[in-house]
Write an enzyme that holds these catalytic residues in place. Structure first.
Site, PDB file in Angstrom:
ATOM      1  N   ASP A 216     -30.841  10.300 -17.541  1.00 13.55           N
ATOM      2  CA  ASP A 216     -31.299   9.775 -19.169  1.00 13.55           C
ATOM      3  C   ASP A 216     -30.916  11.321 -19.657  1.00 13.55           C
ATOM      4  OD1 ASP A 216     -32.542   7.993 -20.586  1.00 13.55           O
ATOM      5  OD2 ASP A 216     -33.945   9.920 -20.668  1.00 13.55           O
ATOM      6  N   GLU A 243     -25.883   9.170 -19.323  1.00 15.67           N
ATOM      7  CA  GLU A 243     -24.680   8.216 -20.192  1.00 15.67           C
ATOM      8  C   GLU A 243     -25.595   9.278 -21.221  1.00 15.67           C
ATOM      9  OE1 GLU A 243     -27.240   3.977 -22.295  1.00 15.67           O
ATOM     10  OE2 GLU A 243     -28.345   6.148 -22.037  1.00 15.67           O
TER      11      GLU A 243
END
Length: 465
Positions: A216, A243
């Site tokens: 994350d 991401e």
């Protein structure tokens, strides 16, 4: 392209990626661990090979975003479950041949500025709670001694919010803040102590049976921090991806500044935001499916061995700033036919379990994982694993490609039926052996050198033997 890891390791990771990482991942977003465990058999039957679950750490608060605000990495204890729940879930899924991927938060700790002035994590209040329930928390402990803090003020960057969003140094050094007056998420400094604790945390999850990590907020971590934490031993046999949100691929400022360096300087996979941008353009009213003919060849898709493909991520419906990226439901279904029909990438299927007060879309994504059409597309995807893809033709409305001689995918985004005639000598297919469409059970049998396929309006066909 220069890389900072040994050549032999790169080759072994490439081979592992090519063989294992094309399998579909169910993103069980905000699912309690016990719910994932209870659905283990059905998840496997639906065709999923991996399940990405919520961060396993100590966090509090019922909101979904609270799962991304760590209070302590040494303990698994949140509203979604504890260490026993997490282990039981891994065991149940493993019994059905499904691997667990864990979401991990390494960039920051929870914003508790409204409760206290210090940067001791966990807080003194949490340590007292541990002491009062010592036997119970011993069972939830991954590593370390719960009688003392894990981090202190010396383990964080100075306070200050990100303001220069195109500057990697600024984005990776300062805090993610929620708005005016918000102190933000305390940003961890990758000093030796922090790195050691994060390595121990990841190793403990791996020892429990976790087979992959979604990193994350990886855009907000320096390459030094990432590569210090993810050692050869931690990466071995693991599927790791981050991401890094971009507005496109080659030539896009956010791609060049953030995603390209991440791909060049790590061995990780990544969310294929370049392809997602191309998908959204292709399915827009003015767009053309020719944009999906060979997007990788023009830098608008990631290498197929490192791509996490998707049609929606959890950030899109849950954050007001990203909701403009939500696709029309029919276009989203057609885009799923594309990413589950094509060769390359690990398709990520988002299915949430948001509470009623958090869900802005009336449960639109709650049962996506088990819808008949999704299960049919997963059946096609799994059957075509490893078979080469050949794009036969594309127009504004139509995209048509094959998977060797075993499968045919046809997508029509427009409001009228579309037909395409395949030269079966130029593009060999099997004659006199019916292909059936997994989405409709219709059949198509080729018996001549030129075979015409007609695709109804706003639909997809995925033919296989």
């Amino acid at each position: 392209m220069k890389r900072n890891y040994p050549f032999a390791l790169a080759i072994s990771l490439f081979i592992y990626s090519a063989t294992a990482h094309a399998e579909a991942i169910l993103h069980a977003f905000n699912w309690p661990y016990q719910l994932v465990e209870a659905r283990a058999e059905h998840i496997a039957e639906a065709g999923y090979k991996k399940v990405l679950v919520a961060p396993a750490m100590k966090s509090s608060g019922t909101e979904w975003w609270a799962r991304y605000q760590p209070q302590d990495l040494r303990v698994i204890d949140s509203p979604l479950g504890n260490k026993q729940d997490f282990q039981a879930m891994i065991t149940a899924l493993d019994q059905h041949g499904v691997a667990v991927y864990a979401d991990v938060v390494l960039n920051h700790m929870a914003n508790e500025s409204g409760l206290r002035d210090d940067l001791n994590y966990p807080s003194t209040h949490v340590l007292e709670h541990y002491a009062q329930n010592q036997e119970a928390f011993e069972q939830q402990t991954l590593f370390g001694q719960l009688s003392q803090h894990l981090f202190s003020s010396t383990d964080f960057h100075p306070e200050g919010c990100i303001t220069q969003w195109h500057d990697p140094g600024h984005v990776q050094y300062w805090r993610l803040c929620g708005g005016e007056g918000d102190a933000g998420l305390p940003d961890l400094d990758p000093n030796q102590w922090v790195v050691e604790q994060q390595r121990t945390y990841l190793s403990a999850l791996k020892a429990m049976g976790v087979k992959g990590f979604r990193v994350d907020a990886v855009k907000h971590m320096s390459m030094y921090h990432i590569n210090q934490v993810f050692t050869d031993a931690i990466r071995e046999g693991m599927h790791i991806f981050g991401e890094v949100i971009t507005s496109g691929g080659a030539g896009d400022q956010s791609y060049e500044a953030f995603l390209l360096p991440y791909l060049q300087q790590t061995t990780h996979s990544a969310y294929d935001f370049p392809l997602f941008s191309q998908i959204r353009r292709a399915f827009s009213f003015q767009g053309s499916l020719t944009q999906l003919h060979h997007p990788e060849s023009v830098g608008q898709a990631l290498d197929k061995h490192r791509a996490i493909t998707f049609t929606i991520t959890h950030d899109i419906p849950t954050n007001d700033g990203f909701r403009y990226q939500i696709m029309d439901p029919t276009d989203e279904a057609l885009a799923y036919a594309y990413i589950l029909g094509k060769d390359g990438g690990s398709p990520l299927i988002y299915s949430d379990e948001l509470s009623a007060n958090e869900d802005k879309d009336n449960g639109r994504w709650q049962g996506v994982w088990k819808q008949p059409a999704m299960k049919a597309m997963l059946r096609f995807h799994n059957a075509m694993h490893g078979k080469p893809m050949t794009v036969i033709g594309s127009t504004q409305c139509l995209l048509l490609f094959t998977r060797d001689q075993a499968g045919i995918v046809a997508i029509n985004k427009c409001g009228e039926p579309q037909s395409y005639t395949i030269n079966t000598r130029e593009y060999p297919l099997n004659w006199y052996r019916p292909y059936y469409d997994v989405l409709s059970d219709a059949t198509n049998t080729i018996s001549s050198g030129f075979h015409t396929i007609t695709i109804p309006a706003r639909s997809a066909q995925m033919y296989m033997h």
